[in-house]
Design a protein around this motif. Structure first.
Motif, mmCIF file in Angstrom:
data_model
loop_
_atom_site.group_PDB
_atom_site.id
_atom_site.type_symbol
_atom_site.label_atom_id
_atom_site.label_comp_id
_atom_site.label_asym_id
_atom_site.label_seq_id
_atom_site.Cartn_x
_atom_site.Cartn_y
_atom_site.Cartn_z
ATOM 1 N N VAL A 391 -41.865 51.895 12.778
ATOM 2 C CA VAL A 391 -42.458 51.434 11.519
ATOM 3 C C VAL A 391 -42.483 52.548 10.469
ATOM 4 C CG1 VAL A 391 -44.532 50.507 10.426
ATOM 5 C CG2 VAL A 391 -43.840 49.679 12.689
ATOM 6 N N PHE A 392 -42.985 53.722 10.818
ATOM 7 C CA PHE A 392 -43.082 54.804 9.844
ATOM 8 C C PHE A 392 -41.711 55.301 9.367
ATOM 9 C CE2 PHE A 392 -47.546 56.224 11.453
ATOM 10 C CZ PHE A 392 -48.103 55.147 10.798
ATOM 11 N N PRO A 393 -40.737 55.573 10.267
ATOM 12 C CA PRO A 393 -39.417 55.976 9.761
ATOM 13 C C PRO A 393 -38.772 54.912 8.872
ATOM 14 C CG PRO A 393 -39.619 56.526 12.084
ATOM 15 C CD PRO A 393 -40.805 55.677 11.745
ATOM 16 N N GLY A 394 -38.902 53.633 9.269
ATOM 17 C CA GLY A 394 -38.355 52.567 8.433
ATOM 18 C C GLY A 394 -39.030 52.500 7.082
ATOM 19 N N ALA A 395 -40.354 52.678 7.064
ATOM 20 C CA ALA A 395 -41.094 52.648 5.809
ATOM 21 C C ALA A 395 -40.692 53.807 4.895
ATOM 22 C CB ALA A 395 -42.593 52.693 6.092
ATOM 23 N N ILE A 396 -40.410 54.975 5.468
ATOM 24 C CA ILE A 396 -39.963 56.130 4.677
ATOM 25 C C ILE A 396 -38.646 55.812 3.970
ATOM 26 C CG2 ILE A 396 -39.044 58.479 4.883
ATOM 27 C CD1 ILE A 396 -41.156 58.933 7.099
ATOM 28 N N VAL A 397 -37.743 55.162 4.695
ATOM 29 C CA VAL A 397 -36.450 54.804 4.109
ATOM 30 C C VAL A 397 -36.632 53.781 2.988
ATOM 31 C CG1 VAL A 397 -34.260 53.639 4.576
ATOM 32 C CG2 VAL A 397 -35.125 55.369 6.162
ATOM 33 N N LEU A 398 -37.478 52.793 3.207
ATOM 34 C CA LEU A 398 -37.694 51.764 2.191
ATOM 35 C C LEU A 398 -38.411 52.334 0.965
ATOM 36 C CD1 LEU A 398 -38.714 48.705 4.411
ATOM 37 C CD2 LEU A 398 -36.494 49.197 3.383
ATOM 38 N N ARG A 399 -39.309 53.266 1.169
ATOM 39 C CA ARG A 399 -39.991 53.927 0.050
ATOM 40 C C ARG A 399 -39.011 54.762 -0.755
ATOM 41 N NH1 ARG A 399 -45.000 53.307 -2.464
ATOM 42 N NH2 ARG A 399 -45.707 55.316 -3.300
ATOM 43 N N ASP A 400 -38.104 55.446 -0.055
ATOM 44 C CA ASP A 400 -37.000 56.199 -0.661
ATOM 45 C C ASP A 400 -37.467 57.124 -1.780
ATOM 46 O OD1 ASP A 400 -34.411 57.039 -0.934
ATOM 47 O OD2 ASP A 400 -33.736 55.303 -2.098
ATOM 48 N N ALA A 401 -38.364 58.054 -1.430
ATOM 49 C CA ALA A 401 -38.940 58.943 -2.426
ATOM 50 C C ALA A 401 -37.904 59.836 -3.109
ATOM 51 C CB ALA A 401 -40.019 59.810 -1.760
ATOM 52 N N TYR A 402 -36.764 60.099 -2.465
ATOM 53 C CA TYR A 402 -35.745 60.990 -3.031
ATOM 54 C C TYR A 402 -34.470 60.259 -3.442
ATOM 55 C CZ TYR A 402 -38.633 64.943 -1.830
ATOM 56 O OH TYR A 402 -39.671 65.832 -1.767
ATOM 57 N N GLY A 403 -34.493 58.920 -3.370
ATOM 58 C CA GLY A 403 -33.342 58.145 -3.839
ATOM 59 C C GLY A 403 -32.074 58.377 -3.045
ATOM 60 N N ILE A 404 -32.177 58.535 -1.726
ATOM 61 C CA ILE A 404 -30.986 58.817 -0.920
ATOM 62 C C ILE A 404 -30.639 57.681 0.037
ATOM 63 C CG2 ILE A 404 -31.348 61.316 -1.023
ATOM 64 C CD1 ILE A 404 -32.500 61.151 1.821
ATOM 65 N N SER A 405 -31.463 56.631 0.089
ATOM 66 C CA SER A 405 -31.205 55.532 1.024
ATOM 67 C C SER A 405 -30.036 54.674 0.535
ATOM 68 C CB SER A 405 -32.444 54.649 1.175
ATOM 69 O OG SER A 405 -33.501 55.360 1.764
#
Length: 437
Positions: A391-405
């Motif tokens: 859940v947390f790694p997936g949420a980090i990707v969806l949040r995409d704080a650095y625009g790299i996803s």
């Protein structure tokens, strides 16, 4: 992708920044041993029980699928670590979700790691001092060798192991110093597999192996829902996210971390395949949630009983050596949560010793009280482990704080989150439903 050394944020350093030259860092083999040790812990003893529920073929497929998903989510974490300003899992969560995200992660790590340490001590206690399943009493090694006495009861035997075996290992300030202990623990796991494999060969020669169930027996809704209870157990056995950053921080080449994780997953999955098949061939549907319990009455001959004791002791020592690796991450997170503005933990000896002793005391007391590991595995795997691994790694990707996803990343993130929430919800529902029947 940025690979240079970064400055740790004040919100969530999991470990203090480590400055070292390439020649001073840990080797990739040390990283593989530490990561593999983190995964090949108590979970391996429940793999045969999951195969009893799933059947051999679906069980092997599910183990492989879980390993692939773990590889994907670890890659998510490493990529965002390289692109951000933090060198910790909690730091990556803080950059994406602020202090709330960091605290949520640390809370899950503390609960899951502490649960793992408790499970290790429960299994060690079962091996040394025995356990009871219904009306069946399983004697421990100490009772078999010396008879039943007050000094080889669970509280006293575990206290001796805690004070004179675990505590000296837990007082090591750097995880790299545990590399040799981790290597020995992997060797002991292989010894366990080798002896168990020899026992299977003998059972095949004597015609005493159990019949393999290739597919699950689904005769009702309850039996179908029970299949989902195995997923949290497998997730608990394969999660390594909490140890990735501490190990990466001490590598001489941080770019080796991806290779180290994949080699560790390959080693772990291979061992899980072997142990699952061996356990099922030896014990079939009589397999217990802790396979080591089955070895206490597997032979009536003196040689056979000695082999059984060696099997149980080898894996108990393995768990004793895994314990410090898991404790390392737990201690760092507890320290960050309680003392966020203090000097680095390894530089404050009184705080380091007090935290170490407090964690060890809590794990010891819980291991005395809690009798079984199976439902504990499912609870931890359905809650904190599901969050940490998926859940947390997936949420980090969806949040995409650095625009790299990428689009593929976002699709995969949604898939792992939905699968984690769905399977965990079904497992929790099934356990609650079964408990009221």
């Amino acid at each position: 992708m940025k690979l240079e050394k970064k400055e740790t944020t004040s919100l969530a350093p999991l470990l203090p920044e480590i400055t070292q030259s390439p020649d001073e860092g840990a080797s990739i083999s040390s990283a593989v041993f530490n990561i593999s040790t983190c995964m090949i812990g108590a979970g391996i003893m429940s793999i045969p029980a999951t195969l009893k529920v799933l059947g051999i073929i679906p069980g092997f497929l599910l183990i492989t699928l879980m390993a692939l998903l773990v590889d994907v989510t670890v890659e998510f974490l490493l990529r965002y670590t390289h692109s951000g300003n933090s060198n910790s899992y909690a730091g990556v969560m803080a950059e994406s979700f602020g202090k709330t995200g960091s605290l949520a992660l640390q809370f899950c790590i503390i609960l899951s790691n502490l649960g793992g340490l408790i499970i290790y001590l429960i299994i060690i206690g079962d091996v040394l001092t025995g356990s009871q399943s219904g009306e069946t009493i399983h004697l421990g090694i100490l009772q078999e060798w010396f008879g039943i006495h007050w000094w080889n009861a669970r509280p006293f035997a575990l206290l001796f192991m805690v004070l004179f075996v675990l505590l000296p290992l837990l007082l090591q300030p750097r995880i790299e110093s545990l590399g040799h202990a981790s290597a020995v623990s992997i060797l002991l796991a292989l010894v366990f597999i080798a002896i168990s494999f020899a026992m299977v060969i003998y059972a095949i020669w004597a015609g005493k192996t159990m019949k393999l169930r290739l597919f699950p027996e689904i005769s009702s809704t309850d039996s179908f829902l029970k299949l989902f209870t195995t997923i949290p157990v497998l997730a608990t056995g394969l999660v390594c996210h909490i140890i990735v950053h501490p190990v990466k921080a001490e590598l001489s080449k941080t770019s080796d971390m991806t290779s180290a994780v994949r080699m560790s997953l390959l080693l772990t999955v291979s061992i899980y395949f072997a142990v699952g098949l061996i356990g099922y061939l030896l014990f079939g549907d009589t397999i217990m949630s802790d396979m080591l319990v089955n070895f206490d009455k597997n032979s009536d001959s003196p040689v056979g009983l000695l082999v059984n004791d060696v099997v149980r002791l080898s894996y108990s020592i393995h768990l004793l050596l895994v314990f410090p690796v898991i404790n390392f991450s737990l201690r760092a997170n507890v320290d960050e949560l309680l003392f966020p503005k203090k000097i680095p933990l390894e530089s404050d000896t009184p705080r380091f010793v007090c935290l170490t002793c407090a964690i060890l005391a809590i794990a010891y007391l819980a291991a005395i009280v809690i009798p079984d590991i199976w439902y504990f595995f499912q609870f931890v795997g359905s809650t904190t482990i599901a969050c940490l691994a998926f859940v947390f790694p997936g949420a980090i990707v969806l949040r995409d704080a650095y625009g790299i996803s990428t689009r593929k990343d976002r699709i995969m993130a949604v898939v792992v989150i939905v699968l984690a929430i769905l399977t965990s919800s079904v497992a929790i529902f099934n356990n609650l439903y079964s408990s009221v029947q």
